[in-house]
Write a protein that holds these residues in place. Sequence first.
Motif, PDB file in Angstrom:
ATOM      1  N   TRP A  72       0.840  -1.205   0.000  1.00 24.56           N
ATOM      2  CA  TRP A  72       0.000   0.000   0.000  1.00 24.56           C
ATOM      3  C   TRP A  72       0.874   1.253   0.000  1.00 24.56           C
ATOM      4  O   TRP A  72       0.539   2.259  -0.654  1.00 24.56           O
ATOM      5  CB  TRP A  72      -0.944  -0.002   1.188  1.00 24.56           C
ATOM      6  N   TYR A  73       2.002   1.204   0.712  1.00 24.88           N
ATOM      7  CA  TYR A  73       2.896   2.358   0.698  1.00 24.88           C
ATOM      8  C   TYR A  73       3.625   2.482  -0.639  1.00 24.88           C
ATOM      9  O   TYR A  73       3.988   3.589  -1.056  1.00 24.88           O
ATOM     10  CB  TYR A  73       3.872   2.278   1.871  1.00 24.88           C
ATOM     11  N   GLU A  74       3.832   1.354  -1.322  1.00 26.87           N
ATOM     12  CA  GLU A  74       4.386   1.439  -2.671  1.00 26.87           C
ATOM     13  C   GLU A  74       3.400   2.136  -3.612  1.00 26.87           C
ATOM     14  O   GLU A  74       3.811   2.909  -4.491  1.00 26.87           O
ATOM     15  CB  GLU A  74       4.711   0.035  -3.182  1.00 26.87           C
ATOM     16  N   LEU A  75       2.108   1.872  -3.422  1.00 29.68           N
ATOM     17  CA  LEU A  75       1.094   2.580  -4.209  1.00 29.68           C
ATOM     18  C   LEU A  75       1.129   4.067  -3.896  1.00 29.68           C
ATOM     19  O   LEU A  75       1.049   4.913  -4.801  1.00 29.68           O
ATOM     20  CB  LEU A  75      -0.292   2.000  -3.923  1.00 29.68           C
ATOM     21  N   ILE A  76       1.261   4.411  -2.619  1.00 31.05           N
ATOM     22  CA  ILE A  76       1.338   5.826  -2.242  1.00 31.05           C
ATOM     23  C   ILE A  76       2.569   6.470  -2.867  1.00 31.05           C
ATOM     24  O   ILE A  76       2.522   7.600  -3.382  1.00 31.05           O
ATOM     25  CB  ILE A  76       1.362   5.970  -0.703  1.00 31.05           C
ATOM     26  N   GLY A  77       3.690   5.747  -2.863  1.00 33.86           N
ATOM     27  CA  GLY A  77       4.902   6.274  -3.486  1.00 33.86           C
ATOM     28  C   GLY A  77       4.712   6.534  -4.963  1.00 33.86           C
ATOM     29  O   GLY A  77       5.157   7.562  -5.492  1.00 33.86           O
ATOM     30  N   ALA A  78       4.040   5.613  -5.646  1.00 31.94           N
ATOM     31  CA  ALA A  78       3.773   5.794  -7.077  1.00 31.94           C
ATOM     32  C   ALA A  78       2.850   6.992  -7.304  1.00 31.94           C
ATOM     33  O   ALA A  78       3.022   7.762  -8.258  1.00 31.94           O
ATOM     34  CB  ALA A  78       3.157   4.521  -7.656  1.00 31.94           C
ATOM     35  N   ALA A  79       1.839   7.149  -6.422  1.00 34.05           N
ATOM     36  CA  ALA A  79       0.921   8.287  -6.539  1.00 34.05           C
ATOM     37  C   ALA A  79       1.645   9.601  -6.267  1.00 34.05           C
ATOM     38  O   ALA A  79       1.362  10.632  -6.902  1.00 34.05           O
ATOM     39  CB  ALA A  79      -0.247   8.110  -5.570  1.00 34.05           C
ATOM     40  N   ALA A 110      -5.383   4.266  -1.087  1.00 36.43           N
ATOM     41  CA  ALA A 110      -4.383   3.515  -0.335  1.00 36.43           C
ATOM     42  C   ALA A 110      -4.528   3.767   1.160  1.00 36.43           C
ATOM     43  O   ALA A 110      -4.502   2.822   1.964  1.00 36.43           O
ATOM     44  CB  ALA A 110      -2.977   3.892  -0.805  1.00 36.43           C
ATOM     45  N   TYR A 111      -4.695   5.020   1.554  1.00 32.60           N
ATOM     46  CA  TYR A 111      -4.869   5.315   2.985  1.00 32.60           C
ATOM     47  C   TYR A 111      -6.191   4.758   3.507  1.00 32.60           C
ATOM     48  O   TYR A 111      -6.283   4.337   4.667  1.00 32.60           O
ATOM     49  CB  TYR A 111      -4.758   6.813   3.241  1.00 32.60           C
ATOM     50  N   TRP A 112      -7.225   4.745   2.683  1.00 33.06           N
ATOM     51  CA  TRP A 112      -8.509   4.142   3.073  1.00 33.06           C
ATOM     52  C   TRP A 112      -8.306   2.682   3.462  1.00 33.06           C
ATOM     53  O   TRP A 112      -8.778   2.240   4.519  1.00 33.06           O
ATOM     54  CB  TRP A 112      -9.482   4.281   1.910  1.00 33.06           C
TER      55      TRP A 112
END
Length: 506
Positions: A72-79, A110-112
């Motif tokens: 999920w943090y990898e998704l945040i990094g990509a965003a 992702a945070y959700w």
Amino acid sequence: MTPENSATFKNAYETENDMEAAVRLCAQKLRFLTGSPNEEMGNYVDSCASETSRGYKELDASYYRYEDWNPWYELIGAANVVIKFSDQIHATQERKDFYKGEGHFYRAIAYWRLIQTWGDCVIIGDDVNYEVAFPKSAWPEVLDYAINEARRAVALLPGYDKIKDSGGNSPQFKNIPCKGAANALLAHLCALKAGWKWFATPDQQNYDETVYWKEAEEACTAIIGSEIGEATGLYRLVSTPEEISTNVFKGNSTESIFEMETRSWWEEIGSVNSTYTDIWALTYCYWVVDVKTRGAGLDVIQEQNNLINYETVNEWFPKGDLRREAYFWKLDSMGHDTLRNVTGGFVYPYLFRDVRVRTATGYEGQYEHFDYNSVYWRLADIYLLRAECRVRLNKTEEAIADLNVIRKRANAKLYDAFEFADTDYSNKLQYAIFKEREKEMVFEKQRYFDVLRNGEDYVRRELSYAFRTIPLQDIIDGCVFTAVHPNRLGGRNTLLRQNTWWNRYM
């Protein structure tokens, strides 16, 4: 100066094609993610064969329930990359805003999921400095951050019908973040903030939940439209419950609001068990796989892990309710007493029924995956969520109207004041809406979060026996969440701590 012999973040994003690649990376990461493991704690079953599943449901700490939140943090990094570099590409401001809105959407979703799964978690901000230690933030604070991200996405993203790629092409599925998807996410985030206040720590309860119920209602209305029961715009209910299986989950339905395309990309995912739809389909519908791929008899239903009794479904859906036959295979004939030796008294869930099999040499006929997209939100969910918001805002007539839209589509009995008169829940209409969500979305992984959102009384009655007597402090301390994976502790982030409740046992 732009280096000519190496790629950096700054010079890698110059064109719309560059930014579309960055956004596709966000979508790819989300496609690999499977939602929250906490969903299993609230899925409705009358019989559960797995000791591990029962252990989760009964809060047995010997069955450690931990997950790795890194994806999920990898998704945040990509965003974060999308948000930071959208403004520097060569494009109109409208196109830059579109890409930036997609970044805010992916960051919010992702945070959700992080909040739903772990509660307290780390807010990493726009840039990740790996030399800095990040403590966890309380989940109400993380929610504030996620809600603001969703608001930005709503403000920046166009409606689905206005979305085009850099070549002027429209999307084939509802898998592109748009204003409707951002409003659905915003509605769920706001309802979560309002509904979970009862188990926030005392120092985190200094907010007016009515404000969030109102914002959630407004976000729902932005999707449905202001006319009660008359959604005639971009999003519309399909005509019958049968079409939820044959149309909505197949992709790009008028009822679908946001989905991940998995029907066409299962080879990329690798293991079918890692897809969002397959995990839940297999929870209830594995019997379909057994019958269609290995020729098992119908008595295989008794070997399944999660089972629902015929009596339960018969009570949920009285005769005439079209969901009886849409959601369950030959419910009445298979529920007859003469077939008890075959069925064991259990029903055959059938919302997910279409299976793809392998065709490669040596693997012919083996199960590959369920042939559906991963639908995150559909319009029926939004109608019933708005009904719940309106109950909390004392808009009784409007709440009943929204509830009846879904019942009317199913040919079910419309709500009356005497419904659930024998229950001792104080608000009968609120309970009716909860039960309608339970029935309408029985196979869609929402029930656990619906229970938590409706308050402590629902947690005590609607979840497993363990929740009836567990102290409120244990809920506040995080027993309703998943533990942080031990691999995330003791590393570079020296300020990270385990969930308070799980820390007693791990």
